[in-house]
Design an enzyme around this catalytic site. Structure first.
Site, mmCIF file in Angstrom:
data_model
loop_
_atom_site.group_PDB
_atom_site.id
_atom_site.type_symbol
_atom_site.label_atom_id
_atom_site.label_comp_id
_atom_site.label_asym_id
_atom_site.label_seq_id
_atom_site.Cartn_x
_atom_site.Cartn_y
_atom_site.Cartn_z
ATOM 1 C CG ASP A 333 -0.219 -0.216 2.524
ATOM 2 O OD1 ASP A 333 0.928 -0.705 2.508
ATOM 3 O OD2 ASP A 333 -0.792 0.113 3.575
ATOM 4 C CD GLU A 416 9.243 -1.551 11.094
ATOM 5 O OE1 GLU A 416 9.150 -1.869 12.306
ATOM 6 O OE2 GLU A 416 8.306 -1.057 10.446
#
Ligand code: UGA
Ligand code: MN
Length: 475
Positions: A333, A416
């Site tokens: 997205d 992350e």
């Protein structure tokens, strides 16, 4: 020749040529884009491109199944049985004629996958064709020098006082792509191989004819060129109303990127057919994988580790299939500037760059002083060693392969950080800064408004209408 033993595919290649008066344009833009990727194989041959003026590649497949036996030896290939026949075309334009003429070479390749196989090459009119090709090439060069000015497809190609055309690579590719004609394209992966075969044959024949310079240029290999590090784009996705629009947008970004292999991994128990079809249309080399989120996380209350099973599946694929290049976690997205991908390509270990639209802070970026990394700027630090966005870093495949334990934790908000920590030994000071020392924003963490699944269609009222088909295309 008959070989027994290790299965391999048999190819029978026949090449012939004919002169055409015109090459139609394909009206289908997707098809043209797919073909443009094939074209780039040939148009990246600098000198040869200039000599031949305009190279138009078309690929067509006629597939005929001839034997019931099938072994899946070619992973990205078909799921239908046995002997297949394909045709692809290479059009070489003969300039300065109106309408332009084209020499069309047709290659027919028969693939046969079986336990015991034979392999032979049957080149019909082969010698004659290459002699003709070389003559045509010289004719082109001659005409080129004599005419001094050639307007390619009405575009802005300008001649100089020496009659040498000043055509940029982009102009050539654009002009040739304009004229692409693709017939019955079925499998892009196979077409790449066909084109590679065709180009290789061209090279061999030119060597035989003493045109070594041109031959060297024609042997540049398949689109995943050894000269350019491959980019592996790992994209998690899942079924929802926005899935196809998001992937369409992303696909059409990646269609501009060279040497890219797209790993699209669905958080689902089965592949979505619409996604497979979309990927096949793009012409991008891809693997469509599945990796459902484990039930313990799916049923858990609160934030979920979105896209983690998918990304770890992508990493597993890399360990099994990749040996070099760079990978990047690119959510379906976000919004990617195509310049980003060339920045990523030169990553030696771990590269980072700014990401726009992250949290209230507006962006997430390494902080840079005098060209050197000095910290992180991010709206949510939360004790993370690497407070960065998923879209803000890329990793060298080689560097990753040397770290067998590297993977992403199922820890919402810390994906992350956890992944980058698992790359130890690696510290923030080693980060390679991209996007002009982190002064540009080449990726945006966009989010599409969530839509409710559509309401059911009144099958009585709309029986026998187009809406029945359309409804199958949406969630
Ligand atoms: C942010 C981060 O950018 C993501 O990388 C991170 O996974 C996520 O937060 C998180 O920490 O949960 P955000 O835009 O908030 O991303 O999340 P989504 O875009 O909804 O999901 C990230 C990716 O995972 C997308 O590519 C999405 O298609 C995929 N996803 C999402 C799944 O595969 N399954 C899901 O159930 C939800
Ligand atoms: Mn997102």
């Amino acid at each position: 020749m008959v070989y027994t033993g290790r299965p391999r595919h048999r190819r029978t290649i026949a090449v012939d040529e004919e002169i055409l008066n015109s090459v139609e344009r394909s009206s289908d833009s997707n098809t043209r884009l797919i073909a443009a990727r094939h074209l780039s194989l040939l148009t990246s041959m600098h000198n040869m491109r200039e000599r031949l003026w305009n190279v138009i590649v078309t690929a067509g497949n006629t597939i005929r199944d001839k034997a019931p036996i099938f072994q899946r030896t070619w992973q990205s290939w078909c799921n239908k049985p046995a002997l297949r026949e394909q045709q692809c075309y290479l059009h070489l334009a003969v300039p300065s004629s109106s309408p332009p003429s084209y020499v069309r070479m047709r290659t027919t390749v028969k693939h046969h996958v079986a336990g015991t196989v034979e392999r032979h090459y049957n080149m019909r009119n082969y010698k004659m064709m290459w002699v003709f090709m070389v003559l045509a090439a010289f004719l082109l060069v001659l005409q080129y020098h004599m005419s001094g000015l050639w307007v390619a497809g009405g575009s802005n190609v300008v001649g100089n006082s020496f009659g040498v055309l000043d055509i940029s690579t982009d102009d050539i590719i654009r002009s040739a792509a304009e004229k692409l004609h693709l017939e019955n394209l079925i499998s892009t992966n196979i077409d790449y191989k066909l084109m590679a075969d065709l180009v290789l044959q061209l090279g061999r024949e030119l060597v035989a004819l003493g045109c070594s310079e041109m031959a060297a240029l024609s042997c540049t290999g398949p689109p995943l060129s050894p000269l350019l590090p491959p980019l592996y784009i790992i994209t998690p996705t899942y079924r929802r109303p926005e899935q196809i629009p998001e992937l369409t947008r992303m696909a059409q970004t990646l269609m501009h990127v060279k040497n890219v292999h797209w790993l699209v991994i669905e958080d689902a128990k089965n592949q979505t057919r619409m996604v497979t079809e979309l990927l096949e249309r793009t012409g991008i080399t891809f693997d469509h994988l599945i990796a459902p989120m484990p039930d313990i996380y799916k049923t858990r209350k609160g934030p979920k580790p979105r896209g983690v099973s998918n990304r770890n599946r992508g990493l597993q694929w890399l360990r099994a299939n990749a040996t070099k290049g760079v990978f990047y976690f690119a959510d379906d997205d976000n919004t990617y500037d195509i310049r980003l991908f060339e920045e990523i390509r030169t990553t030696k270990r771990v590269a980072m760059w700014p990401v726009g639209l992250c949290t209230k802070t507006g962006l997430s970026s390494p902080v840079v002083i005098d060209g050197k990394f000095s910290g992180f700027y991010d709206g949510w630090v939360a004790g993370r060693k690497f407070p960065v966005d998923m879209a803000g870093f890329a990793v060298s495949v080689n560097f990753f392969l040397q770290r067998p334990n590297a993977q992403m934790p199922y820890r919402p908000g810390f994906e992350e950080d956890g992944f980058l920590k698992s790359l130890a030994p690696f510290t923030p000071s080693e980060i390679e800064l991209k996007a002009d020392n982190c002064t540009k924003i080449l990726v945006w963490h966009t989010q599409t408004k969530k839509n409710e699944p559509s309401t059911a269609l009144n099958l009585v009222k709309y029986a026998n209408t187009n809406l029945i088909d359309l409804k199958r295309l949406i969630v």
